[in-house]
Design an enzyme around this catalytic site. Structure first.
Site, PDB file in Angstrom:
ATOM      1  CG  ASN A 126      19.784 -21.110 -30.005  1.00 41.47           C
ATOM      2  OD1 ASN A 126      19.906 -19.934 -30.365  1.00 41.47           O
ATOM      3  ND2 ASN A 126      20.196 -22.133 -30.731  1.00 41.47           N
ATOM      4  CD1 TRP A 127      15.146 -17.164 -27.165  1.00 43.38           C
ATOM      5  CD2 TRP A 127      15.312 -14.934 -27.197  1.00 43.38           C
ATOM      6  NE1 TRP A 127      14.712 -16.691 -25.944  1.00 43.38           N
ATOM      7  CE2 TRP A 127      14.800 -15.317 -25.939  1.00 43.38           C
ATOM      8  CE3 TRP A 127      15.505 -13.571 -27.448  1.00 43.38           C
ATOM      9  CZ2 TRP A 127      14.471 -14.404 -24.945  1.00 43.38           C
ATOM     10  CZ3 TRP A 127      15.189 -12.650 -26.462  1.00 43.38           C
ATOM     11  CH2 TRP A 127      14.671 -13.071 -25.233  1.00 43.38           C
ATOM     12  CE  LYS A 128      17.616 -23.005 -33.065  1.00 39.35           C
ATOM     13  NZ  LYS A 128      17.445 -24.233 -33.825  1.00 39.35           N
ATOM     14  CG  HIS A 174      23.268 -24.380 -33.063  1.00 41.42           C
ATOM     15  ND1 HIS A 174      22.641 -24.741 -34.237  1.00 41.42           N
ATOM     16  CD2 HIS A 174      22.371 -24.582 -32.074  1.00 41.42           C
ATOM     17  CE1 HIS A 174      21.401 -25.130 -33.950  1.00 41.42           C
ATOM     18  NE2 HIS A 174      21.218 -25.044 -32.644  1.00 41.42           N
ATOM     19  CD  GLU A 210      19.893 -23.871 -36.426  1.00 40.14           C
ATOM     20  OE1 GLU A 210      20.047 -22.738 -35.930  1.00 40.14           O
ATOM     21  OE2 GLU A 210      18.960 -24.633 -36.096  1.00 40.14           O
ATOM     22  CD  GLU A 238      21.336 -28.132 -29.660  1.00 38.78           C
ATOM     23  OE1 GLU A 238      20.357 -27.712 -29.035  1.00 38.78           O
ATOM     24  OE2 GLU A 238      21.845 -27.514 -30.614  1.00 38.78           O
ATOM     25  N   GLY A 298      14.518 -28.627 -34.438  1.00 44.06           N
ATOM     26  CA  GLY A 298      13.476 -27.931 -35.185  1.00 44.06           C
ATOM     27  C   GLY A 298      12.565 -28.860 -35.977  1.00 44.06           C
ATOM     28  CB  SER A 337      12.107 -31.418 -31.077  1.00 41.41           C
ATOM     29  OG  SER A 337      12.292 -31.003 -32.414  1.00 41.41           O
ATOM     30  N   GLY A 364      15.283 -24.427 -28.355  1.00 37.75           N
ATOM     31  CA  GLY A 364      15.140 -23.521 -29.490  1.00 37.75           C
ATOM     32  C   GLY A 364      13.711 -23.008 -29.586  1.00 37.75           C
ATOM     33  N   GLY A 365      12.905 -23.650 -30.428  1.00 44.29           N
ATOM     34  CA  GLY A 365      11.535 -23.198 -30.697  1.00 44.29           C
ATOM     35  C   GLY A 365      10.727 -22.900 -29.443  1.00 44.29           C
TER      36      GLY A 365
HETATM   37  P1  PGA Z   1      14.761 -26.739 -31.227  1.00 37.24           P
HETATM   38  O1  PGA Z   1      16.247 -26.140 -31.340  1.00 37.24           O
HETATM   39  O2  PGA Z   1      14.444 -26.815 -29.762  1.00 37.24           O
HETATM   40  O3  PGA Z   1      13.895 -25.771 -31.963  1.00 37.24           O
HETATM   41  O4  PGA Z   1      14.795 -28.093 -31.862  1.00 37.24           O
HETATM   42  C1  PGA Z   1      17.242 -26.471 -30.416  1.00 37.24           C
HETATM   43  C2  PGA Z   1      18.533 -25.812 -30.827  1.00 37.24           C
HETATM   44  O5  PGA Z   1      18.789 -25.727 -32.034  1.00 37.24           O
HETATM   45  O6  PGA Z   1      19.333 -25.342 -29.988  1.00 37.24           O
END
Ligand code: PGA
Length: 256
Positions: free
Chosen positions: A9-11, A97, A99, A169, A175, A215, A236-237
């Site tokens: 997930n590159w956001k 998600h 967010e 999640e 994050g 994470s 994500g990251g």
């Molecule tokens: P993260 O994000 O790996 O940076 O914690 C995961 C996600 O939000 O899908």
């Protein structure tokens, strides 16, 4: 034996040129691996979907969007719908998600509409659920995810539910560098599978793909993915670094 899935997930990250380099790097490396029982999905920002689809065409890398509208077509400026994504051959879409829930106030009810629209047009939802820190500290984490599934997914018929991927999640892990322990992840994933079993029966529960996200890195992926009910990750990251993402895919292969 369930397939494992690793989704990036590159956001809202990367320029177009950086995204091209990252896609090429990941696709080239992934093509050299034996992916029989692991599926890889890249979820770039929407304006890059076409480019990522082109670069991954005829490879083992699938493409997903990060969000869709709850409407199919119409006067919804700025929105992107399931039939549009389908017409581009996008296969997956992240829905719900945390967010989106937090910053765009997406409710369980709205997410049910998004899930319906995705499934109607043959897009597999990667449906995110998870509790915030106060809910976990208050001991409510199981009830929170139960409501998320009941209110956004459990209206589905079995044949549609079978096309949904679930991503657990914990919001406090996203994050933050603070990952759920393998035991915490396993407890929740086993609970999710139990909920699915109660609703849809043993075969559907056994086949359901439940990812962990929050994470997840090359450093902790093995301990997470080797839990019996963890079927890969939503990354994500660490998905923004080609080498690390490919390493996580390699770890998933080792866990099958
Ligand atoms: P993260 O994000 O790996 O940076 O914690 C995961 C996600 O939000 O899908």
């Amino acid at each position: 034996m369930r397939t494992l899935l690793v989704a990036g997930n590159w956001k809202m990250n990367k320029t177009f040129q950086e995204a091209e380099v990252l896609t090429e790097q990941i696709t080239e490396a992934v093509e050299k691996l034996h992916l029989d029982s692991v599926e890889v999905v890249l979820c770039p920002p929407a304006p890059y979907l076409e480019m990522v689809l082109d670069l991954t065409d005829e490879t083992h890398v699938a493409v997903g969007a990060q969000n869709i509208s709850d409407h199919d077509f119409g006067a919804y400026t700025g929105e992107i719908s399931a039939p549009m994504l389908r017409s581009m051959e996008v296969e997956y879409c992240i829905i719900g998600h945390s967010e989106r829930r937090k910053y765009f106030h997406e409710s369980n009810e709205l997410l049910a509409q998004k899930v319906n629209s995705a499934l109607k047009f043959g897009i597999a939802p990667i449906f995110c659920c998870g509790e915030v820190l106060s809910e976990r500290e208050g001991g409510n984490h199981l009830d929170v995810v139960k409501s998320q599934l009941e209110e956004s997914l459990f209206h589905l018929e079995e044949k549609d539910f079978r096309n949904v991927v679930i991503a657990y999640e914990p919001v406090w892990a996203i994050g933050t560098g603070k990952t759920a322990t393998p035991e915490q992840a396993q407890e929740m994933h086993a609970y999710l599978r139990q909920l699915i079993l109660s609703k849809y029966g043993e075969r559907v529960a056994e086949d359901a793909i439940i990812l962990y996200g929050g994470s997840c890195t090359a450093g902790n992926a093995f301990n997470l993915f080797s839990q019996p009910d963890v079927d890969g990750g939503l990354i994500g990251g660490a998905s923004l670094k080609g080498e690390e993402f490919v390493e996580i895919v390699r770890i998933a292969i080792d866990c099958t």
